[in-house]
Scaffold this motif. Structure first.
Motif, PDB file in Angstrom:
ATOM      1  N   GLY A 295      59.758   6.835  51.592  1.00  0.00           N
ATOM      2  CA  GLY A 295      61.274   6.899  50.656  1.00  0.00           C
ATOM      3  C   GLY A 295      61.223   7.461  49.554  1.00  0.00           C
ATOM      4  N   SER A 296      61.439   7.007  48.809  1.00  0.00           N
ATOM      5  CA  SER A 296      61.432   7.518  47.214  1.00  0.00           C
ATOM      6  C   SER A 296      60.194   7.702  46.746  1.00  0.00           C
ATOM      7  N   SER A 297      59.132   6.827  47.066  1.00  0.00           N
ATOM      8  CA  SER A 297      57.711   6.783  46.740  1.00  0.00           C
ATOM      9  C   SER A 297      57.264   8.122  47.392  1.00  0.00           C
ATOM     10  N   SER A 341      53.438   2.915  46.230  1.00  0.00           N
ATOM     11  CA  SER A 341      54.342   2.036  46.854  1.00  0.00           C
ATOM     12  C   SER A 341      54.828   1.046  45.694  1.00  0.00           C
ATOM     13  N   GLN A 342      56.103   1.191  45.536  1.00  0.00           N
ATOM     14  CA  GLN A 342      56.642   0.240  44.544  1.00  0.00           C
ATOM     15  C   GLN A 342      56.319  -1.111  44.822  1.00  0.00           C
ATOM     16  N   SER A 343      56.766  -1.647  45.999  1.00  0.00           N
ATOM     17  CA  SER A 343      56.406  -3.193  46.345  1.00  0.00           C
ATOM     18  C   SER A 343      55.020  -3.469  46.682  1.00  0.00           C
ATOM     19  N   GLY A 344      54.263  -2.455  47.021  1.00  0.00           N
ATOM     20  CA  GLY A 344      53.064  -2.656  47.810  1.00  0.00           C
ATOM     21  C   GLY A 344      52.858  -3.572  48.714  1.00  0.00           C
ATOM     22  N   GLU A 345      54.266  -3.502  49.602  1.00  0.00           N
ATOM     23  CA  GLU A 345      54.376  -4.365  50.897  1.00  0.00           C
ATOM     24  C   GLU A 345      54.644  -3.574  51.920  1.00  0.00           C
ATOM     25  N   ALA A 393      67.833   0.131  45.810  1.00  0.00           N
ATOM     26  CA  ALA A 393      67.264   1.891  45.517  1.00  0.00           C
ATOM     27  C   ALA A 393      66.396   1.933  44.402  1.00  0.00           C
ATOM     28  N   ALA A 394      65.307   2.357  44.842  1.00  0.00           N
ATOM     29  CA  ALA A 394      64.325   2.814  43.580  1.00  0.00           C
ATOM     30  C   ALA A 394      64.921   3.731  42.442  1.00  0.00           C
ATOM     31  N   THR A 395      64.922   3.526  41.303  1.00  0.00           N
ATOM     32  CA  THR A 395      65.256   4.103  40.170  1.00  0.00           C
ATOM     33  C   THR A 395      64.123   4.273  39.138  1.00  0.00           C
TER      34      THR A 395
HETATM   35  O1  M6R Z   1      57.861  -0.262  48.071  1.00  0.00           O
HETATM   36  P1  M6R Z   1      58.065   1.017  48.390  1.00  0.00           P
HETATM   37  O2  M6R Z   1      57.715   2.173  47.516  1.00  0.00           O
HETATM   38  O3  M6R Z   1      56.553   1.306  49.347  1.00  0.00           O
HETATM   39  O4  M6R Z   1      59.195   1.334  49.327  1.00  0.00           O
HETATM   40  C1  M6R Z   1      59.431   2.596  49.883  1.00  0.00           C
HETATM   41  C2  M6R Z   1      60.860   2.821  50.408  1.00  0.00           C
HETATM   42  O5  M6R Z   1      61.208   1.884  51.438  1.00  0.00           O
HETATM   43  C3  M6R Z   1      61.504   2.854  49.255  1.00  0.00           C
HETATM   44  O6  M6R Z   1      61.288   3.837  48.194  1.00  0.00           O
HETATM   45  C4  M6R Z   1      63.156   3.059  49.862  1.00  0.00           C
HETATM   46  O7  M6R Z   1      63.359   4.342  50.146  1.00  0.00           O
HETATM   47  C5  M6R Z   1      64.148   2.918  48.663  1.00  0.00           C
HETATM   48  N1  M6R Z   1      65.210   2.063  49.065  1.00  0.00           N
HETATM   49  C6  M6R Z   1      64.583   4.159  48.137  1.00  0.00           C
HETATM   50  O8  M6R Z   1      65.507   4.076  47.178  1.00  0.00           O
END
Ligand code: M6R
Length: 585
Positions: A295-297, A341-345, A393-395
C-alpha cells in the motif's frame, strides 16, 4: 484483521468490552459482537456495522457478568451479516469463540463435524473452532489438552479466544501468527489483539510468542507451546506511545493527521544513534537489498529506492509484500531486507521477514506502531516516532517513511532538513480551502488520473490510492511517460488529470505530457512551483530542494482525497471494506 478482547474480572465487564472494541475498530468494522457469562449461561449480542451499533443495542439490554469476550470484524469467510458476526457458539452453547485470522482447512473440518452431527449457524471459518473445542472437552480432556488438540487440527493463522460455560473462571487463548497479548491487571486479566484495548486498566503486558496456548484466569496465567511445554512469562511495561489518541478539535482523525505533518516530521530524526548507524552499515554491507512493503508504505519505498540510489549510490529492489515469494530465492546472508510497515502487523510483510530470517538474510524494519510483530521478527528496528495514526488512510506515516529513507540515504540526520520540510508543509497546507473547493468538482468525475515522473511518480500512485480508499472513486497513478502507451485512450472531454510537476529535472517533459492530455479535452490540474497557461487549475507548491518535492506534493493530494470523501459523504476515518492493519494474507 479483526479486533478481539476477552476479560476476566471482579467487576461487570460488558461496558468495558464495548469500550475496548472501540479502540480496536481500526482492525475492522463490518460487524461487532459481545458474549458475557451471565447466570451460568453465555449471552451473545451481535450487530452488523461499526461498534456504535453494538453499543446502542447493548445499552438497551446489557448483560451482567464478570467474564466476557468481544469482537470487531473485518469479513474474510462469510458475508457481512449478523449470523457471521463473532462470537460464535458451539452446538450446546457451552463454548463461545472469537477469532482473528484465517483457518485454511475449515471446509474439511466443517464437513467432518457436520458428519458427526454438529449444526453450524454461520458461514465463517471460525465456527469450527467452537465445535472442535466442545468435542475435545466433551471427551474428558483438560483445557490444555483440548487446546493442544485444536492447535494440531487448525491450519492457517489465528488468534482465538474461547469462553467456557463450564469453566467460568478460565479462558483459553491460542495464537498462531496473528498477534495476541495479555494485559496483566489487579485481579483481572485481559487478552486482546492490541494493548490499546486495555491500556487504561494496565500497562503491564505479556506478548504471547508464536504458537502459544494461554490458560487465563483472573489472577493467574499459564502459557504453553503447542506441544504442551510450559513457557516462561515475561510481562513488560508498555511505553507512553500506547497512549490513546484524541481527535482534539478536528472532525476526523484523518484531517488531524494531515495537519500534524509539519510538526511530526522532525520526530523522524529522533533516532538512537546506534540504530541509525547500524541501518547505514547494513545498507553498505549488503550485496542485495530488497525493500518489502504494501500500500502506501510500498509507495514510500519507491521513493526510498530513488533516494538510496541517488544519495547513497546503492541499488535496491522494491517488492510488493504480497509478491515477495517471486524473489525469495535471492534472500540469503548477503542480503538485507528492509520491511516498511506503519503498523508492523501487515501479514505479508511479516511473512517475508520470517522467510528472509530463515534464509539467513538480515532484516531491518521501519515501523511506527511499537511494539509490533514485525519488529519482533526483525534483527533491528527503526521507528518513525510520529505517534498513533488512526485514520485508515496513511498520511503522516507516508511522509515520515519517505523522510526517513532520505535521511538514511544521505547518511546523516540533519535538523535543518526537517525545518525546511516543516516550512514547506505548512505553506502547502494553506491551500486547504482552495483544495476543498476543487474537491467539489473532482468528486463529480468518473475517473481521475495522476501523472508524475522520476521522484514524483510515487506520488502519482499515492495520490490515486488516497482518492480510491477515501472517496471510493476510480483513480490511477501513472508514470508520465507511460501515458501514450495506452492510458491516453481513456482521456475524454473533462477527464481530470493531476500533473505533479515541480520545476525539477522532469519539468519540461512532464508538462508536454500534460499538454497532450489537454489537447484531447482533459482537465489539467497542475501541482507545480510554476503556473502554466495549460492548467485549468493550479496548486502552487512552495520551492524546496528537489528531493523534498515529493514529500510536500503528497499533502495537497491527501487533502483532495479527504475533501472529496466529505463531499461524497463517505466515512473518512473508516473507509468501507478496509482496516488499518491488514493481518491476513
Ligand atoms: O501498516 P502498513 O504500513 O504495513 O500498511 C500497509 C497498507 O495496508 C496501507 O498503507 C494501506 O494501503 C493504507 N490504507 C493506505 O492509505
Amino acid at each position: 484483521m479483526c479486533g478481539i478482547i476477552g476479560i476476566l474480572s471482579d467487576y461487570p465487564v460488558g461496558d468495558y468490552l464495548i469500550e475496548g472494541l472501540k479502540r480496536l475498530e481500526y482492525r475492522g468494522y463490518d460487524s461487532a459482537g459481545i458474549a458475557v457469562l451471565q447466570d451460568h449461561k453465555i449471552q451473545v449480542l451481535r450487530t452488523v456495522g461499526a461498534v456504535n451499533k453494538l453499543e446502542q443495542s447493548y445499552a438497551a439490554s446489557p448483560f451482567v457478568g464478570n467474564v466476557g469476550i468481544a469482537h470487531t470484524r473485518w469479513a474474510t469467510h462469510g458475508g457481512v451479516s449478523e449470523k457471521n458476526a463473532h462470537p460464535h457458539l458451539s452446538c450446546k452453547g457451552d463454548v463461545a469463540v472469537i477469532h482473528n485470522g484465517i483457518i485454511q482447512n475449515y471446509s474439511e473440518l466443517r464437513q467432518r463435524l457436520q458428519n458427526n452431527g454438529h449444526i453450524f449457524r454461520s458461514d465463517t471459518d471460525t465456527e469450527v473452532a467452537a465445535h472442535l473445542l466442545e468435542d475435545e472437552l466433551g471427551s474428558g480432556k483438560s483445557l490444555l489438552q483440548a487446546a493442544i488438540a485444536i492447535a494440531k487440527e487448525l491450519r492457517g493463522e489465528y488468534a482465538l479466544v474461547f469462553m467456557l460455560k463450564d469453566f467460568p473462571d478460565k479462558m483459553i487463548a491460542i495464537r498462531k501468527s496473528s498477534p495476541l497479548l495479555i494485559g496483566v491487571g489487579q485481579n483481572e486479566n485481559i487478552v486482546s489483539s492490541d494493548a490499546l484495548a486495555f491500556l487504561d486498566k494496565t500497562n503491564r503486558a505479556i506478548f504471547l510468542e508464536d504458537e502459544s496456548i494461554a490458560i487465563i484466569g483472573k489472577k493467574d496465567i499459564e502459557v504453553y507451546t503447542f506441544s504442551g511445554q510450559r513457557r516462561k512469562l515475561h510481562a513488560i511495561e508498555l511505553a507512553a506511545e500506547f497512549s490513546l489518541p484524541d481527535k482534539e478539535s478536528y472532525e476526523h482523525f484523518t484531517i488531524k493527521e494531515i495537519h500534524e505533518q509539519p510538526e511530526v516530521i522532525a520526530k523522524v530524526l529522533e533516532q538512537e544513534p546506534g540504530s541509525f548507524t547500524l541501518f547505514r552499515k547494513e545498507i553498505e554491507r549488503a550485496k542485495r537489498i530488497f525493500i518489502v512493503a504494501a500500500g502506501s508504505s510500498f509507495h514510500a519505498s519507491l521513493l526510498g529506492r530513488s533516494y538510496l540510489s541517488e544519495y547513497a549510490g546503492i541499488y535496491s529492489d522494491v517488492v510488493l509484500a504480497s509478491e515477495y515469494k517471486s524473489v525469495a530465492k535471492w534472500f540469503d546472508d548477503d542480503c538485507l531486507i528492509l520491511c516498511v510497515s506503519q503498523s508492523g502487523e501487515t501479514m505479508d510483510v511479516i511473512e517475508a521477514a520470517k522467510t528472509a530470517k530463515q534464509n539467513g538474510a538480515t532484516v531491518i524494519s521501519i515501523v511506527n506502531r511499537s511494539p509490533s510483530t514485525l519488529e519482533k521478527t526483525s534483527d533491528a528496528v527503526v521507528r518513525l516516532n510520529i505517534g498513533a495514526e488512526v485514520g485508515v488512510a496513511a498520511t503522516k506515516s507516508f511522509t515520515a517513511q519517505a523522510f526517513l529513507f532520505y535521511a538514511v540515504a544521505k547518511g546523516n540526520m540533519q535538523a535543518h532538513d526537517a525545518v525546511e520540510l516543516k516550512g514547506a508543509m505548512t505553506e502547502v497546507l494553506r491551500h486547504e480551502a482552495m483544495i476543498a473547493k476543487l474537491s467539489d468538482i473532482i468528486s463529480r468525475s468518473k475517473d481521475v488520473y495522476y501523472l508524475g515522473r522520476g521522484l514524483n511518480y510515487a506520488i502519482a500512485l499515492e495520490g490515486a490510492l488516497k482518492l480510491k480508499e477515501l472517496a471510493y472513486m476510480h483513480a490511477e497513478g501513472l508514470a508520465a511517460g507511460e501515458l501514450k502507451h495506452g492510458p491516453l485512450a481513456l482521456i475524454e472531454k473533462g477527464t481530470p488529470l493531476f500533473l505533479i510537476n515541480p520545476e525539477d529535472d522532469t519539468y519540461e517533459e512532464t508538462l508536454s505530457n500534460g499538454v497532450e492530455v489537454k489537447s484531447r479535452g482533459g482537465m489539467l490540474i497542475g501541482l507545480s512551483t510554476k503556473p502554466s497557461v495549460h492548467y485549468d487549475f493550479f496548486v502552487r507548491l512552495p520551492e524546496v530542494r528537489r528531493e523534498f518535492y515529493p514529500i510536500v506534493e503528497s499533502i495537497p493530494l491527501q487533502l483532495l482525497a479527504y475533501y472529496s470523501a466529505k463531499v461524497l459523504n463517505k466515512d473518512v476515518d473508516r473507509p468501507r471494506n478496509l482496516a488499518k492493519s491488514v493481518t491476513v494474507k
